[in-house]
Write an enzyme that holds these catalytic residues in place. Structure first.
Site, PDB file in Angstrom:
ATOM      1  N   GLY A  83       0.831  -1.204   0.000  1.00 15.27           N
ATOM      2  CA  GLY A  83       0.000   0.000   0.000  1.00 15.27           C
ATOM      3  C   GLY A  83       0.861   1.248   0.000  1.00 15.27           C
ATOM      4  O   GLY A  83       1.928   1.281  -0.615  1.00 15.27           O
ATOM      5  N   THR A  90       2.598  -4.059   6.890  1.00 12.84           N
ATOM      6  CA  THR A  90       1.187  -4.047   7.262  1.00 12.84           C
ATOM      7  C   THR A  90       1.018  -3.594   8.714  1.00 12.84           C
ATOM      8  O   THR A  90       1.991  -3.336   9.413  1.00 12.84           O
ATOM      9  CB  THR A  90       0.570  -5.453   7.120  1.00 12.84           C
ATOM     10  N   LYS A 112       3.215  -1.943  14.588  1.00 14.22           N
ATOM     11  CA  LYS A 112       3.291  -1.798  16.049  1.00 14.22           C
ATOM     12  C   LYS A 112       2.739  -3.004  16.799  1.00 14.22           C
ATOM     13  O   LYS A 112       3.038  -3.193  17.984  1.00 14.22           O
ATOM     14  CB  LYS A 112       2.498  -0.547  16.481  1.00 14.22           C
ATOM     15  N   ALA A 119       7.607   6.996  12.927  1.00 16.18           N
ATOM     16  CA  ALA A 119       7.919   6.830  11.501  1.00 16.18           C
ATOM     17  C   ALA A 119       9.434   6.849  11.280  1.00 16.18           C
ATOM     18  O   ALA A 119      10.145   5.985  11.777  1.00 16.18           O
ATOM     19  CB  ALA A 119       7.208   7.893  10.670  1.00 16.18           C
ATOM     20  N   LEU A 160      11.573   9.087  12.387  1.00 16.16           N
ATOM     21  CA  LEU A 160      12.334   9.748  13.446  1.00 16.16           C
ATOM     22  C   LEU A 160      13.135   8.721  14.259  1.00 16.16           C
ATOM     23  O   LEU A 160      12.640   7.628  14.526  1.00 16.16           O
ATOM     24  CB  LEU A 160      11.384  10.506  14.396  1.00 16.16           C
ATOM     25  N   GLU A 171      -7.494   8.454  10.119  1.00 12.01           N
ATOM     26  CA  GLU A 171      -7.935   7.208   9.519  1.00 12.01           C
ATOM     27  C   GLU A 171      -9.291   7.441   8.853  1.00 12.01           C
ATOM     28  O   GLU A 171      -9.955   8.455   9.133  1.00 12.01           O
ATOM     29  CB  GLU A 171      -8.058   6.121  10.593  1.00 12.01           C
ATOM     30  N   ASP A 227      -3.697   4.277  19.346  1.00 15.52           N
ATOM     31  CA  ASP A 227      -2.465   4.343  18.560  1.00 15.52           C
ATOM     32  C   ASP A 227      -1.324   4.927  19.394  1.00 15.52           C
ATOM     33  O   ASP A 227      -0.201   4.401  19.402  1.00 15.52           O
ATOM     34  CB  ASP A 227      -2.679   5.186  17.306  1.00 15.52           C
ATOM     35  N   LYS A 277       2.296   3.092  21.094  1.00  6.33           N
ATOM     36  CA  LYS A 277       3.648   3.641  21.020  1.00  6.33           C
ATOM     37  C   LYS A 277       4.249   3.792  22.417  1.00  6.33           C
ATOM     38  O   LYS A 277       5.434   3.503  22.623  1.00  6.33           O
ATOM     39  CB  LYS A 277       3.621   4.982  20.284  1.00  6.33           C
ATOM     40  N   GLY A 324       3.443   9.652   7.620  1.00  9.25           N
ATOM     41  CA  GLY A 324       3.566   9.826   6.172  1.00  9.25           C
ATOM     42  C   GLY A 324       4.300   8.649   5.560  1.00  9.25           C
ATOM     43  O   GLY A 324       5.218   8.082   6.160  1.00  9.25           O
TER      44      GLY A 324
END
Length: 370
Positions: free
Chosen positions: A12, A94, A118, A156, A158, A218, A229, A233, A351
């Site tokens: 994707g 995914t 995650k 992402a 970082l 989303e 989410d 993390k 992103g």
């Protein structure tokens, strides 16, 4: 060097960006002999059954016209990868929990894993322990497992996890980690409660709609507003800091979904009803402004107190969190060595391109170790 085989699951947004970046990296480093042998999505796949490799120059059109189903996961996929004539890196692009739950099997077979997923690292503590018991860079004493890296699972591209790991491994003492971990929530509250105090009169619901239209949320914004989410993390960061957090729902998470709208049948029905609750959020914003502060949706981890929480907090307008722009993330590490001034990692935390960069960076780490 002998070939390094790469199997890619998920084609994707992040998957496409990753494959593009991998193709560029491979062309710049031809001596590494990076050889893609599998590119799969949910219903179709490109497979190189003789391990000679797939072309990355026209993979998208080839996959679009493909009729071959992906090998059954995990059994057929594991068998195919395990019999490759060289080291294999599995790239899971995914967010599938079923795929993540099979990581220990692949690692035990010596297959290396890099992923932004995650789920494997923030679900049950048993799965976390299983992954790192099987991984070569985990607790596996015999060193036969595969390497596993998941930098892009938090922030992402970082360098959040690598920074934390280095702090811990060099003996620094983590006291607290705090920050804005969601690009969606960052944009949302920078729009709803800007430093200037003037957002053009937009209510919270209107800001949510705007964030959705711009692609920051989303498809169903409740998947962002429930806070899970961010909680995932924080779970990963807590575990890397030495806290055995059982699951991402084992600590307080402030959901921004009004209880009356939790059972809305669709995203559209939810957004239609959300303006009725603007007053509650506006009061939180004005209360903060009255004390010279702004509200932000943050995650915080206090290692010394063994406390983890996710939710709204007020911050002085002079703080680095209050001054965050756009959809950027900011993570502050308070440690013994850094004293009162934290080490700060800040930048785009979401992103496809930056997430893919984080995944490719992890693949390079594996290649270097091989």
């Amino acid at each position: 060097m002998s070939k390094i085989y790469v199997a890619i699951i998920g084609a994707g947004g992040v998957g496409k960006a990753f494959i593009s970046q991998l193709a560029s990296y491979s062309s710049r480093n031809p001596s590494l002999n990076i050889t893609p042998i599998l590119i799969s999505r949910s219903k179709t796949a490109l497979i190189s059954p003789d391990y000679s490799g797939l072309s990355l120059s026209n993979w998208a059109s080839d996959l679009a016209s493909a009729t071959t189903p992906p090998p059954a996961f995990p059994t057929e996929t594991l068998k195919f990868l395990s019999t490759a004539p060289g080291p294999v890196i599995l790239v899971d692009n995914t967010s599938d929990e079923a795929i993540a739950s099979s990581y220990p099997q692949f690692l035990s077979a010596g297959i290396h894993i890099v992923t932004p997923n995650k789920k494997g690292f923030s679900s049950s503590i048993d799965l976390w322990n299983g992954i790192y018991s099987a991984a070569k860079n985990g607790d596996n004493a015999n060193g036969k497992g595969g390497f596993v890296f998941h930098e892009a699972s938090v922030g992402a591209g970082l360098p959040v996890l690598s920074t934390l790991k280095e702090l811990v491994e060099t003996g620094d003492k983590i006291r607290k980690i705090e920050g804005v971990f969601s690009g969606t929530m960052s944009f949302l509250f920078n729009s709803f409660a800007p430093l200037s105090g003037d957002n053009g009169g937009k209510g919270f619901a209107e800001c949510v709609v705007q964030a959705k239209e711009l692609g920051y949320t989303e498809p169903d914004p409740r998947d962002d507003l429930n806070g899970l989410d961010v909680a995932r993390k924080l779970t990963i960061l807590a575990r890397l800091s030495g806290l055995a957090v059982p699951s991402p729902t084992s600590f307080p998470i402030q959901s921004l979904i009004p209880s009356e709208l939790e059972t809305a049948k669709s995203a559209e029905e939810f957004l239609e009803g959300l303006p009725r609750f603007d007053g509650e959020m506006t009061k939180k914003k004005t209360d903060a402004e009255a004390s010279g502060s702004v509200i932000r949706y943050v995650g915080s981890l206090n290692v010394e107190r063994k406390e983890v929480k996710v939710g709204l907090e007020s911050f002085a307008k002079s703080s680095s969190i209050a001054g965050l722009q756009g959809s950027d993330n900011i993570i502050s590490f308070y440690t013994e060595r850094y004293g009162a001034n934290p080490l700060i990692v800040q930048g785009a935390g979401a992103g496809a391109e930056v997430t893919a960069m984080g995944v490719l960076g992890d693949l390079i780490k594996v290649v270097q170790r091989l």
